[in-house]
Design a protein around this motif. Sequence first.
Motif, PDB file in Angstrom:
ATOM      1  N   GLY A 141       0.811  -1.210   0.000  1.00  0.00           N
ATOM      2  CA  GLY A 141       0.000   0.000   0.000  1.00  0.00           C
ATOM      3  C   GLY A 141       0.843   1.257   0.000  1.00  0.00           C
ATOM      4  O   GLY A 141       0.387   2.299   0.429  1.00  0.00           O
ATOM      5  N   ASP A 142       2.073   1.165  -0.471  1.00  0.00           N
ATOM      6  CA  ASP A 142       2.985   2.308  -0.491  1.00  0.00           C
ATOM      7  C   ASP A 142       2.585   3.259  -1.608  1.00  0.00           C
ATOM      8  O   ASP A 142       2.799   2.983  -2.773  1.00  0.00           O
ATOM      9  CB  ASP A 142       4.425   1.819  -0.702  1.00  0.00           C
ATOM     10  CG  ASP A 142       5.431   2.951  -0.671  1.00  0.00           C
ATOM     11  OD1 ASP A 142       5.042   4.105  -0.385  1.00  0.00           O
ATOM     12  OD2 ASP A 142       6.616   2.684  -0.933  1.00  0.00           O
ATOM     13  N   ASP A 143       1.998   4.380  -1.231  1.00  0.00           N
ATOM     14  CA  ASP A 143       1.599   5.345  -2.238  1.00  0.00           C
ATOM     15  C   ASP A 143       2.541   6.548  -2.280  1.00  0.00           C
ATOM     16  O   ASP A 143       2.199   7.603  -2.791  1.00  0.00           O
ATOM     17  CB  ASP A 143       0.153   5.794  -2.023  1.00  0.00           C
ATOM     18  CG  ASP A 143      -0.067   6.476  -0.673  1.00  0.00           C
ATOM     19  OD1 ASP A 143       0.854   6.472   0.159  1.00  0.00           O
ATOM     20  OD2 ASP A 143      -1.162   7.020  -0.466  1.00  0.00           O
ATOM     21  N   ALA A 144       3.751   6.371  -1.754  1.00  0.00           N
ATOM     22  CA  ALA A 144       4.729   7.462  -1.753  1.00  0.00           C
ATOM     23  C   ALA A 144       5.029   7.994  -3.150  1.00  0.00           C
ATOM     24  O   ALA A 144       5.098   9.216  -3.330  1.00  0.00           O
ATOM     25  CB  ALA A 144       6.013   7.022  -1.051  1.00  0.00           C
ATOM     26  N   PRO A 145       5.213   7.129  -4.165  1.00  0.00           N
ATOM     27  CA  PRO A 145       5.473   7.677  -5.511  1.00  0.00           C
ATOM     28  C   PRO A 145       4.330   8.555  -6.019  1.00  0.00           C
ATOM     29  O   PRO A 145       4.572   9.615  -6.595  1.00  0.00           O
ATOM     30  CB  PRO A 145       5.646   6.435  -6.384  1.00  0.00           C
ATOM     31  CG  PRO A 145       6.067   5.362  -5.448  1.00  0.00           C
ATOM     32  CD  PRO A 145       5.349   5.672  -4.161  1.00  0.00           C
ATOM     33  N   GLN A 146       3.096   8.144  -5.783  1.00  0.00           N
ATOM     34  CA  GLN A 146       1.961   8.946  -6.226  1.00  0.00           C
ATOM     35  C   GLN A 146       1.890  10.259  -5.458  1.00  0.00           C
ATOM     36  O   GLN A 146       1.591  11.306  -6.023  1.00  0.00           O
ATOM     37  CB  GLN A 146       0.644   8.160  -6.065  1.00  0.00           C
ATOM     38  CG  GLN A 146       0.504   7.006  -7.010  1.00  0.00           C
ATOM     39  CD  GLN A 146       1.186   5.736  -6.539  1.00  0.00           C
ATOM     40  OE1 GLN A 146       1.802   5.688  -5.470  1.00  0.00           O
ATOM     41  NE2 GLN A 146       1.085   4.683  -7.324  1.00  0.00           N
ATOM     42  N   GLN A 147       2.181  10.198  -4.155  1.00  0.00           N
ATOM     43  CA  GLN A 147       2.155  11.431  -3.372  1.00  0.00           C
ATOM     44  C   GLN A 147       3.266  12.380  -3.799  1.00  0.00           C
ATOM     45  O   GLN A 147       3.058  13.589  -3.849  1.00  0.00           O
ATOM     46  CB  GLN A 147       2.249  11.107  -1.885  1.00  0.00           C
ATOM     47  CG  GLN A 147       0.969  10.530  -1.346  1.00  0.00           C
ATOM     48  CD  GLN A 147       0.944  10.492   0.175  1.00  0.00           C
ATOM     49  OE1 GLN A 147       1.843  10.975   0.839  1.00  0.00           O
ATOM     50  NE2 GLN A 147      -0.106   9.915   0.715  1.00  0.00           N
ATOM     51  N   ALA A 148       4.424  11.843  -4.127  1.00  0.00           N
ATOM     52  CA  ALA A 148       5.521  12.687  -4.607  1.00  0.00           C
ATOM     53  C   ALA A 148       5.144  13.346  -5.915  1.00  0.00           C
ATOM     54  O   ALA A 148       5.417  14.541  -6.122  1.00  0.00           O
ATOM     55  CB  ALA A 148       6.794  11.857  -4.763  1.00  0.00           C
TER      56      ALA A 148
END
Length: 86
Positions: free
Chosen positions: A41-48
């Motif tokens: 559930g790592d949405d870090a790329p989308q948030q970046a």
Amino acid sequence: MTNLTITLEDAIVKKARVRAIHEGTSVSAKVREFLAAYAQGDDAPQQAAAQAFIAAARRSTANHQGARWSREDAYNRPYPHGGGNT
């Protein structure tokens, strides 16, 4: 490890291989990274990406005069090709 078979268009695979080579990695490694992040559930790329978009929008001078649009402005404008209100 488990092997996974997926079906992709040849053109996509070729472009992915070229990009992976340029990044010093492999398509398999990129798929592993993506699936690991997806599974957790790592949405870090989308948030970046979203943060970068917001920052670019704030730097933009496209609306430097502060123009505002209302809902009526959007509906009461001429449309090309004869559609909508005129």
